[in-house]
Design a protein around this motif. Structure first.
Motif, PDB file in Angstrom:
ATOM      1  N   GLU A  45       3.056   5.220  -2.629  1.00  0.00           N
ATOM      2  CA  GLU A  45       4.278   5.758  -2.022  1.00  0.00           C
ATOM      3  C   GLU A  45       4.567   5.067  -0.683  1.00  0.00           C
ATOM      4  N   ALA A  46       3.544   4.896   0.135  1.00  0.00           N
ATOM      5  CA  ALA A  46       3.723   4.230   1.432  1.00  0.00           C
ATOM      6  C   ALA A  46       4.104   2.768   1.239  1.00  0.00           C
ATOM      7  N   ALA A  47       3.481   2.099   0.260  1.00  0.00           N
ATOM      8  CA  ALA A  47       3.790   0.688   0.016  1.00  0.00           C
ATOM      9  C   ALA A  47       5.236   0.514  -0.407  1.00  0.00           C
ATOM     10  N   VAL A  48       5.711   1.400  -1.261  1.00  0.00           N
ATOM     11  CA  VAL A  48       7.113   1.326  -1.692  1.00  0.00           C
ATOM     12  C   VAL A  48       8.032   1.591  -0.500  1.00  0.00           C
ATOM     13  N   SER A  49       7.690   2.578   0.329  1.00  0.00           N
ATOM     14  CA  SER A  49       8.477   2.854   1.534  1.00  0.00           C
ATOM     15  C   SER A  49       8.456   1.659   2.479  1.00  0.00           C
ATOM     16  N   TYR A  50       7.309   1.030   2.590  1.00  0.00           N
ATOM     17  CA  TYR A  50       7.151  -0.133   3.457  1.00  0.00           C
ATOM     18  C   TYR A  50       8.102  -1.240   3.024  1.00  0.00           C
ATOM     19  N   ARG A  51       8.204  -1.460   1.740  1.00  0.00           N
ATOM     20  CA  ARG A  51       9.122  -2.482   1.223  1.00  0.00           C
ATOM     21  C   ARG A  51      10.552  -2.156   1.620  1.00  0.00           C
ATOM     22  N   LYS A  52      10.913  -0.905   1.523  1.00  0.00           N
ATOM     23  CA  LYS A  52      12.291  -0.509   1.832  1.00  0.00           C
ATOM     24  C   LYS A  52      12.592  -0.660   3.318  1.00  0.00           C
TER      25      LYS A  52
ATOM     26  N   PRO B 156       5.795  -8.209  -3.367  1.00  0.00           N
ATOM     27  CA  PRO B 156       5.200  -7.693  -4.610  1.00  0.00           C
ATOM     28  C   PRO B 156       4.139  -6.629  -4.326  1.00  0.00           C
ATOM     29  N   VAL B 157       4.108  -5.612  -5.176  1.00  0.00           N
ATOM     30  CA  VAL B 157       3.149  -4.514  -5.039  1.00  0.00           C
ATOM     31  C   VAL B 157       2.304  -4.446  -6.299  1.00  0.00           C
ATOM     32  N   VAL B 158       0.992  -4.426  -6.103  1.00  0.00           N
ATOM     33  CA  VAL B 158       0.038  -4.230  -7.190  1.00  0.00           C
ATOM     34  C   VAL B 158      -0.676  -2.914  -6.896  1.00  0.00           C
ATOM     35  N   PHE B 159      -0.790  -2.045  -7.896  1.00  0.00           N
ATOM     36  CA  PHE B 159      -1.321  -0.707  -7.625  1.00  0.00           C
ATOM     37  C   PHE B 159      -2.323  -0.265  -8.673  1.00  0.00           C
ATOM     38  N   CYS B 160      -3.111   0.725  -8.260  1.00  0.00           N
ATOM     39  CA  CYS B 160      -4.022   1.427  -9.155  1.00  0.00           C
ATOM     40  C   CYS B 160      -3.937   2.904  -8.777  1.00  0.00           C
TER      41      CYS B 160
ATOM     42  N   ASN C  33       4.488 -11.462  10.570  1.00  0.00           N
ATOM     43  CA  ASN C  33       3.568 -12.072   9.615  1.00  0.00           C
ATOM     44  C   ASN C  33       3.539 -11.224   8.348  1.00  0.00           C
ATOM     45  N   LYS C  34       4.619 -11.311   7.579  1.00  0.00           N
ATOM     46  CA  LYS C  34       4.748 -10.476   6.388  1.00  0.00           C
ATOM     47  C   LYS C  34       3.712 -10.869   5.330  1.00  0.00           C
ATOM     48  N   PRO C  35       3.126  -9.877   4.688  1.00  0.00           N
ATOM     49  CA  PRO C  35       2.144 -10.187   3.642  1.00  0.00           C
ATOM     50  C   PRO C  35       2.810 -10.785   2.413  1.00  0.00           C
ATOM     51  N   ASP C  36       2.014 -11.515   1.642  1.00  0.00           N
ATOM     52  CA  ASP C  36       2.515 -12.084   0.385  1.00  0.00           C
ATOM     53  C   ASP C  36       2.486 -11.053  -0.732  1.00  0.00           C
ATOM     54  N   ALA C  37       1.623 -10.053  -0.594  1.00  0.00           N
ATOM     55  CA  ALA C  37       1.524  -8.989  -1.593  1.00  0.00           C
ATOM     56  C   ALA C  37       0.908  -7.762  -0.937  1.00  0.00           C
ATOM     57  N   VAL C  38       1.192  -6.615  -1.508  1.00  0.00           N
ATOM     58  CA  VAL C  38       0.613  -5.362  -1.050  1.00  0.00           C
ATOM     59  C   VAL C  38      -0.166  -4.769  -2.221  1.00  0.00           C
TER      60      VAL C  38
ATOM     61  N   THR D 247       2.684   7.971 -13.833  1.00  0.00           N
ATOM     62  CA  THR D 247       3.809   8.191 -14.728  1.00  0.00           C
ATOM     63  C   THR D 247       5.112   8.344 -13.956  1.00  0.00           C
ATOM     64  N   ALA D 248       5.007   8.606 -12.651  1.00  0.00           N
ATOM     65  CA  ALA D 248       6.208   8.798 -11.845  1.00  0.00           C
ATOM     66  C   ALA D 248       6.630   7.525 -11.123  1.00  0.00           C
ATOM     67  N   VAL D 249       5.906   6.434 -11.334  1.00  0.00           N
ATOM     68  CA  VAL D 249       6.209   5.192 -10.642  1.00  0.00           C
ATOM     69  C   VAL D 249       7.420   4.544 -11.290  1.00  0.00           C
ATOM     70  N   ASN D 250       8.426   4.269 -10.470  1.00  0.00           N
ATOM     71  CA  ASN D 250       9.582   3.521 -10.950  1.00  0.00           C
ATOM     72  C   ASN D 250       9.306   2.047 -10.688  1.00  0.00           C
ATOM     73  N   LEU D 251       8.871   1.364 -11.729  1.00  0.00           N
ATOM     74  CA  LEU D 251       8.492  -0.032 -11.573  1.00  0.00           C
ATOM     75  C   LEU D 251       9.709  -0.916 -11.369  1.00  0.00           C
ATOM     76  N   GLU D 252       9.571  -1.787 -10.388  1.00  0.00           N
ATOM     77  CA  GLU D 252      10.562  -2.824 -10.193  1.00  0.00           C
ATOM     78  C   GLU D 252       9.965  -4.106 -10.751  1.00  0.00           C
ATOM     79  N   GLN D 253      10.764  -5.147 -10.845  1.00  0.00           N
ATOM     80  CA  GLN D 253      10.327  -6.378 -11.484  1.00  0.00           C
ATOM     81  C   GLN D 253       9.094  -6.988 -10.810  1.00  0.00           C
ATOM     82  N   ASP D 254       8.955  -6.803  -9.511  1.00  0.00           N
ATOM     83  CA  ASP D 254       7.835  -7.420  -8.799  1.00  0.00           C
ATOM     84  C   ASP D 254       6.741  -6.407  -8.462  1.00  0.00           C
ATOM     85  N   MET D 255       6.578  -5.412  -9.338  1.00  0.00           N
ATOM     86  CA  MET D 255       5.512  -4.421  -9.195  1.00  0.00           C
ATOM     87  C   MET D 255       4.710  -4.385 -10.498  1.00  0.00           C
ATOM     88  N   ALA D 256       3.402  -4.285 -10.351  1.00  0.00           N
ATOM     89  CA  ALA D 256       2.537  -4.178 -11.527  1.00  0.00           C
ATOM     90  C   ALA D 256       1.323  -3.352 -11.137  1.00  0.00           C
TER      91      ALA D 256
END
Length: 167
Positions: A66-73, A80-84, A52-57, A91-100
């Motif tokens: 960091e865990a969310a990005v690892s989870y995707r991999k 898609p990952v949305v973060f705060c 039951n994969k989530p639609d967004a993290v 500043t160290a986040v390497n944004l991919e197209q489906d991350m905001a």
């Protein structure tokens, strides 16, 4: 918890007529800071959500991101990952197209300014922070931002003390 409730409430408002399911996971990196714990946690999430994969993290904080990005991999999926996060993690986040996300700034001087308006006769400032790396980093940020305030208020930092000592 407050942020999670706000997200849940907002999703429910936006998705009228749809069933919005949210699941909250806590890394608990304060008590379990090692890489082994993070790896176990990501494996656990992989197993838990394999059918039951989530639609967004949504990731709140650098460790969560960091865990969310690892989870995707691990899933070989582009959920898609949305973060705060607070700097410098943002500043160290390497944004991919489906991350905001949002990189929220910590400005301790605004808090002190409010406190001084509420207590105009105050002459002392006490900065308290816990033992976790996040807390210590926050104390360092506060100390750097309060250089000018320290000229006007006697400032003490209580960082990393056991509760009994702090009390």
């Amino acid at each position: 918890v407050i942020a999670s409730e706000a997200v849940r409430s907002r999703f429910s408002q936006l998705a009228s007529g749809l069933v919005v399911e949210t699941h909250t996971e806590f890394l608990d990196r304060t008590q379990f800071p090692g890489k082994e714990h993070k790896d176990r946690f990501v494996r656990y999430l992989n197993d838990k959500y394999s059918d039951n994969k989530p639609d967004a993290v949504l990731a709140f904080g650098a460790d969560s991101l960091e865990a969310a990005v690892s989870y995707r991999k691990v899933l070989s999926s582009n959920i898609p990952v949305v973060f705060c996060v607070n700097p410098p993690a943002g500043t160290a986040v390497n944004l991919e197209q489906d991350m905001a996300g949002i990189v929220s700034e910590i400005d301790v001087t605004k808090t002190v300014s409010l406190a001084r308006r509420l207590q105009p006769n105050a002459r002392n400032l006490l900065v308290v922070a816990g033992t976790a790396a996040f807390d210590r980093k926050g104390a360092q940020i506060a100390q750097a931002q309060l250089v000018d305030v320290e000229k006007e208020l006697k400032t003490r930092y209580l960082v990393g003390l056991p509760d009994e000592t702090l009390l």
